[in-house]
Design a protein around this motif. Structure first.
Motif, PDB file in Angstrom:
ATOM      1  N   ASP A 163     -39.582   6.223  -7.579  1.00 18.90           N
ATOM      2  CA  ASP A 163     -38.373   5.151  -7.104  1.00 18.90           C
ATOM      3  C   ASP A 163     -38.428   4.871  -5.889  1.00 18.90           C
ATOM      4  OD1 ASP A 163     -39.974   4.192  -9.361  1.00 18.90           O
ATOM      5  OD2 ASP A 163     -38.024   4.314 -10.712  1.00 18.90           O
ATOM      6  N   PHE A 164     -37.020   5.814  -5.718  1.00 16.57           N
ATOM      7  CA  PHE A 164     -36.471   6.177  -4.418  1.00 16.57           C
ATOM      8  C   PHE A 164     -37.853   6.595  -3.480  1.00 16.57           C
ATOM      9  CE2 PHE A 164     -33.194   6.559  -7.611  1.00 16.57           C
ATOM     10  CZ  PHE A 164     -32.815   5.870  -6.568  1.00 16.57           C
ATOM     11  N   VAL A 165     -38.599   6.721  -3.759  1.00 12.85           N
ATOM     12  CA  VAL A 165     -39.733   7.740  -2.507  1.00 12.85           C
ATOM     13  C   VAL A 165     -40.149   6.390  -2.448  1.00 12.85           C
ATOM     14  CG1 VAL A 165     -41.668   9.144  -2.461  1.00 12.85           C
ATOM     15  CG2 VAL A 165     -39.811  10.340  -3.734  1.00 12.85           C
ATOM     16  N   TYR A 166     -40.790   5.798  -3.689  1.00 12.19           N
ATOM     17  CA  TYR A 166     -41.726   4.536  -3.001  1.00 12.19           C
ATOM     18  C   TYR A 166     -40.719   3.478  -2.315  1.00 12.19           C
ATOM     19  CZ  TYR A 166     -43.714  -0.288  -3.578  1.00 12.19           C
ATOM     20  OH  TYR A 166     -44.122  -1.354  -2.106  1.00 12.19           O
ATOM     21  N   SER A 167     -39.426   3.198  -2.484  1.00 14.15           N
ATOM     22  CA  SER A 167     -38.610   2.683  -1.823  1.00 14.15           C
ATOM     23  C   SER A 167     -38.633   2.920  -0.455  1.00 14.15           C
ATOM     24  CB  SER A 167     -37.394   2.233  -2.736  1.00 14.15           C
ATOM     25  OG  SER A 167     -36.225   1.715  -1.652  1.00 14.15           O
ATOM     26  N   TRP A 168     -38.246   4.021   0.175  1.00 17.65           N
ATOM     27  CA  TRP A 168     -37.765   4.329   0.721  1.00 17.65           C
ATOM     28  C   TRP A 168     -38.487   4.284   1.869  1.00 17.65           C
ATOM     29  CZ3 TRP A 168     -33.776   9.040   0.503  1.00 17.65           C
ATOM     30  CH2 TRP A 168     -32.364   8.775  -0.121  1.00 17.65           C
ATOM     31  N   GLN A 169     -39.941   4.719   1.392  1.00 17.47           N
ATOM     32  CA  GLN A 169     -41.588   4.692   2.755  1.00 17.47           C
ATOM     33  C   GLN A 169     -41.777   3.551   2.936  1.00 17.47           C
ATOM     34  OE1 GLN A 169     -44.388   7.079   0.092  1.00 17.47           O
ATOM     35  NE2 GLN A 169     -43.259   9.099   0.569  1.00 17.47           N
ATOM     36  N   ARG A 170     -41.477   2.657   1.481  1.00 12.78           N
ATOM     37  CA  ARG A 170     -41.517   1.224   1.638  1.00 12.78           C
ATOM     38  C   ARG A 170     -41.201   0.342   3.609  1.00 12.78           C
ATOM     39  NH1 ARG A 170     -40.226  -4.134  -0.410  1.00 12.78           N
ATOM     40  NH2 ARG A 170     -41.493  -5.467   0.174  1.00 12.78           N
ATOM     41  N   ALA A 171     -39.441   1.106   3.187  1.00 12.85           N
ATOM     42  CA  ALA A 171     -38.658   0.584   4.298  1.00 12.85           C
ATOM     43  C   ALA A 171     -39.104   1.126   5.606  1.00 12.85           C
ATOM     44  CB  ALA A 171     -36.791   0.385   3.516  1.00 12.85           C
ATOM     45  N   VAL A 172     -39.414   2.106   6.099  1.00 12.59           N
ATOM     46  CA  VAL A 172     -39.980   2.336   7.216  1.00 12.59           C
ATOM     47  C   VAL A 172     -41.374   2.036   7.323  1.00 12.59           C
ATOM     48  CG1 VAL A 172     -37.333   4.133   7.138  1.00 12.59           C
ATOM     49  CG2 VAL A 172     -39.825   5.027   6.236  1.00 12.59           C
ATOM     50  N   ASP A 173     -42.034   2.245   6.516  1.00 14.39           N
ATOM     51  CA  ASP A 173     -43.659   1.472   6.796  1.00 14.39           C
ATOM     52  C   ASP A 173     -43.535   0.187   7.952  1.00 14.39           C
ATOM     53  OD1 ASP A 173     -46.256   0.529   7.157  1.00 14.39           O
ATOM     54  OD2 ASP A 173     -46.112   1.115   4.935  1.00 14.39           O
ATOM     55  N   PRO A 174     -43.934   0.337   8.726  1.00 14.38           N
ATOM     56  CA  PRO A 174     -43.999  -0.698  10.203  1.00 14.38           C
ATOM     57  C   PRO A 174     -44.724  -2.096   9.211  1.00 14.38           C
ATOM     58  CG  PRO A 174     -45.241   1.216  10.920  1.00 14.38           C
ATOM     59  CD  PRO A 174     -44.574   1.633   9.637  1.00 14.38           C
ATOM     60  N   LYS A 175     -45.723  -1.983   8.177  1.00 15.34           N
ATOM     61  CA  LYS A 175     -45.966  -3.189   7.969  1.00 15.34           C
ATOM     62  C   LYS A 175     -45.446  -3.736   7.196  1.00 15.34           C
ATOM     63  CE  LYS A 175     -50.558  -0.713   7.033  1.00 15.34           C
ATOM     64  NZ  LYS A 175     -51.434  -0.206   5.613  1.00 15.34           N
ATOM     65  N   THR A 176     -43.856  -3.561   6.723  1.00 17.99           N
ATOM     66  CA  THR A 176     -42.843  -3.785   5.700  1.00 17.99           C
ATOM     67  C   THR A 176     -42.096  -4.836   6.636  1.00 17.99           C
ATOM     68  OG1 THR A 176     -42.911  -2.331   3.973  1.00 17.99           O
ATOM     69  CG2 THR A 176     -40.672  -3.898   4.348  1.00 17.99           C
ATOM     70  N   ALA A 177     -42.385  -4.175   7.984  1.00 19.36           N
ATOM     71  CA  ALA A 177     -41.113  -4.874   9.163  1.00 19.36           C
ATOM     72  C   ALA A 177     -39.693  -4.614   9.063  1.00 19.36           C
ATOM     73  CB  ALA A 177     -41.757  -6.492   9.512  1.00 19.36           C
ATOM     74  N   SER A 178     -38.920  -4.310   8.382  1.00 18.57           N
ATOM     75  CA  SER A 178     -38.008  -4.070   8.055  1.00 18.57           C
ATOM     76  C   SER A 178     -36.729  -3.668   8.743  1.00 18.57           C
ATOM     77  CB  SER A 178     -37.402  -2.913   6.806  1.00 18.57           C
ATOM     78  OG  SER A 178     -36.184  -2.806   6.693  1.00 18.57           O
ATOM     79  N   GLU A 179     -36.369  -4.630   8.917  1.00 18.41           N
ATOM     80  CA  GLU A 179     -35.076  -5.133  10.178  1.00 18.41           C
ATOM     81  C   GLU A 179     -33.955  -3.894  10.069  1.00 18.41           C
ATOM     82  OE1 GLU A 179     -33.897  -8.581  12.227  1.00 18.41           O
ATOM     83  OE2 GLU A 179     -34.407  -9.616  10.021  1.00 18.41           O
ATOM     84  N   TYR A 180     -34.284  -3.454   9.083  1.00 20.06           N
ATOM     85  CA  TYR A 180     -32.869  -2.073   8.843  1.00 20.06           C
ATOM     86  C   TYR A 180     -33.498  -0.790   8.450  1.00 20.06           C
ATOM     87  CZ  TYR A 180     -27.786  -3.630   8.148  1.00 20.06           C
ATOM     88  OH  TYR A 180     -26.292  -4.176   8.021  1.00 20.06           O
ATOM     89  N   SER A 181     -35.039  -0.807   8.851  1.00 19.22           N
ATOM     90  CA  SER A 181     -35.545   0.743   8.766  1.00 19.22           C
ATOM     91  C   SER A 181     -34.966   1.574   9.520  1.00 19.22           C
ATOM     92  CB  SER A 181     -37.088   0.564   9.342  1.00 19.22           C
ATOM     93  OG  SER A 181     -36.086   0.156  10.997  1.00 19.22           O
TER      94      SER A 181
END
Length: 543
Positions: A120-138
């Motif tokens: 669950d941590f691996v998925y969440s962190w990968q999702r946050a840095v995935d450019p598709k997510t466009a996270s401002e907090y990456s």
């Protein structure tokens, strides 16, 4: 953290008020066990929750709620000490070179009964840095190996330096030794997410109470947008016996006087005060003040020719009295700010507060402001300017914005300013899109280090939000991030602050203080100087 916030969670940048009520238990016979008295804490906030998706959240209010309904590897306790979360702090292993952390997870469940796992941590962190997510907090995950390269599309997400050894063991590899990495793991962007659930919700994830899962002390049980929301004790939480509150009820109340009336009527247990009420209540035994590390400042949109001119920016910064704002308008323990990094917050390797190195910049000086303004108008070939100041729509910050607009208009001839208060979500969106002239804004720290303020204004930062660009500043921040020697790293940050303040890249207004009344029945609310503003895990309301 952004405007939290503020906050988050939140007074002056995010004014909050807290209320309480108690339920009565039905009487029991002498042979029946006595039931625990239901404890309810009622809070008010000046803002709605923009999003509960931890990968996309940017504001203090959302981070405050996330801090109480979810839990990461570790969390913050009293005095901002790192304490156990889903991982056991004392069992955490750190390699000799400080680059590898191994976390051991306890048995913990999501609110749907599924176990919280290392994946669950691996998925969440990968999702946050995935450019598709466009996270401002990456960027806050850039401490983890390869995170920045992944976000920039140079590597796939599976190259992120986080690995599930098994369901209960998480291994993290860093780019470089980071002495505050354990504190970083308490931050909202580092929270876990259940992949199957996130994907099942699609673009609705985190937008309603029932479109996310919870693994923290409370769940978000009701969410009436722009009106109210309720947190309910999470009976699936691993440490539920510590949690005494049955529920926390928030209502959105933008007007301070309305919140004070609720307190006077006995409906509120805690209310944030502004200057109008401080004098009235300052001798009350329930009155308290607290200085935090949130900086309130003006962003200048440097896509505009006007604010590309450093004389204009400096003239604005010099032309209004910050002391008058903190004493006459706020009067809540806030202090004037003539710098980027707050005072009384962090100390360097030499044991000195950061402020001891640079002192004050650009102190109030109308004569100098007018001189610079006159020179700038000649350079720009224009004698009059009409601008809109983007502002918050709560009572206190509207007053401060209107006061400053009046001072700037009076002291800088040819300038006309209209204050444009906006609801929190709209304001955030306009800042993100640079659809403003200059903006009354704020930032609360995400971790206990000056870098949480300083790297916000590098050219590539998602939170720059004003098109400020200075290659020297960028280089100093880069050098600080790569520097292993603690004192040299600190010196780079001191130099970087001097660069941005010498050219008035921003105009700091004040460091936020909180003045409030709190009923004696309320105990154990923990206020934080970074991350989510408040923790309610240990709070009680016995009246």
């Amino acid at each position: 953290m952004k405007r939290r916030l503020a906050t988050t969670v939140t007074s002056l940048l995010v004014l909050s008020t807290v209320l309480a009520a108690c339920g009565k238990d039905t009487e029991t016979t002498s042979n029946e066990p006595k039931k625990d008295k239901k404890q309810t804490l009622k809070l008010t906030t000046t803002t709605e929750i923009p999003s509960m998706d931890s990968a996309k959240t940017t504001d203090a209010m959302s981070f405050e709620v996330l801090n109480n309904v979810n839990e990461g590897l570790l969390r913050l306790g009293e005095g901002d000490e790192v304490v156990d979360g889903i991982a056991k702090k004392d069992e955490t292993e750190i390699s000799d070179d400080g680059l590898t952390y191994t976390f051991h997870l306890r048995d913990a469940n999501w609110s749907n009964g599924e176990p919280v796992t290392a994946n669950d941590f691996v998925y969440s962190w990968q999702r946050a840095v995935d450019p598709k997510t466009a996270s401002e907090y990456s960027f806050i995950l850039y401490y983890v190996k390869n995170a920045e390269q992944i976000f920039n599309g140079k590597l796939p997400t599976d190259q992120l330096g986080v690995k599930a050894i098994d369901d209960k063991t998480l291994q993290v590899t860093l780019e470089q030794a980071t002495p505050y990495f354990l504190q970083l793991t308490t931050f909202g962007t580092y929270l876990p997410q259940n992949q199957a659930f996130v994907e099942s919700q699609g673009d609705q994830y985190g937008l309603e109470a029932d479109t996310q899962l919870y693994d923290g002390p409370f769940t978000l049980s009701e969410w009436k947008h722009a009106e109210s929301f309720t947190l309910t004790k999470n009976d699936s939480y691993w440490d539920k016996d510590t949690v005494k509150l049955s529920e926390i009820k928030y209502n959105v109340v933008k007007d301070t006087s309305a919140a004070v009336n609720l307190y006077e009527n006995g409906d509120i247990d805690k209310v944030m005060l502004d200057s109008e009420f401080v004098d009235k209540y300052k001798d009350d035994p329930e009155y308290q003040t607290q200085l935090d590390a949130r900086l309130v400042f003006f962003r200048f949109n440097q896509k505009l020719d006007l604010f590309k001119n450093d004389k204009v920016r400096k003239a604005f910064d010099l032309a209004y009295d910050k002391e008058a704002i903190t004493t006459a308008i706020l009067n809540d323990g806030s202090k004037p700010a003539n710098w980027l990094v707050p005072s009384e917050w962090v100390k360097g390797p030499d044991g000195k507060d950061f402020r001891e190195h640079n002192g004050d910049f650009n102190k109030y000086n109308v004569e100098e402001a007018q001189k610079l303004w006159a020179e700038a108008k000649k350079e720009l070939g224009k004698d009059s300017f009409e601008l809109k100041m983007l502002s918050y729509d709560d009572t206190t910050r509207k007053k401060a914005a209107e006061y400053i607009a009046g001072e700037l208009t009076k002291n800088l001839p040819g300038l006309k300013i209209t204050v444009a208060p906006q609801p929190f979500e709209i304001k955030l969106d306009q800042e993100k899109k640079l659809e403003y002239d200059f903006s009354f804004s704020g930032w609360g720290p995400d971790y206990p280090d000056p870098m949480t303020f300083i790297d916000m204004f590098i050219s590539s930062s998602a939170f720059n939000e004003m098109d400020y660009k200075n290659p020297k500043y960028d280089q100093l921040v880069s050098d600080a991030k790569k520097e292993a020697d603690p004192q040299k790293r600190w010196d780079y940050m001191v130099q970087a602050e001097k660069v941005i303040m010498d050219e008035a890249g921003i105009s700091p207004i004040y460091q936020r203080g909180r003045a409030y009344l709190q009923k004696d029945s309320v105990k154990g609310i923990i206020a934080h100087k970074f991350g989510g503003d408040f923790s309610y895990k240990w709070a009680t309301n016995e009246n």
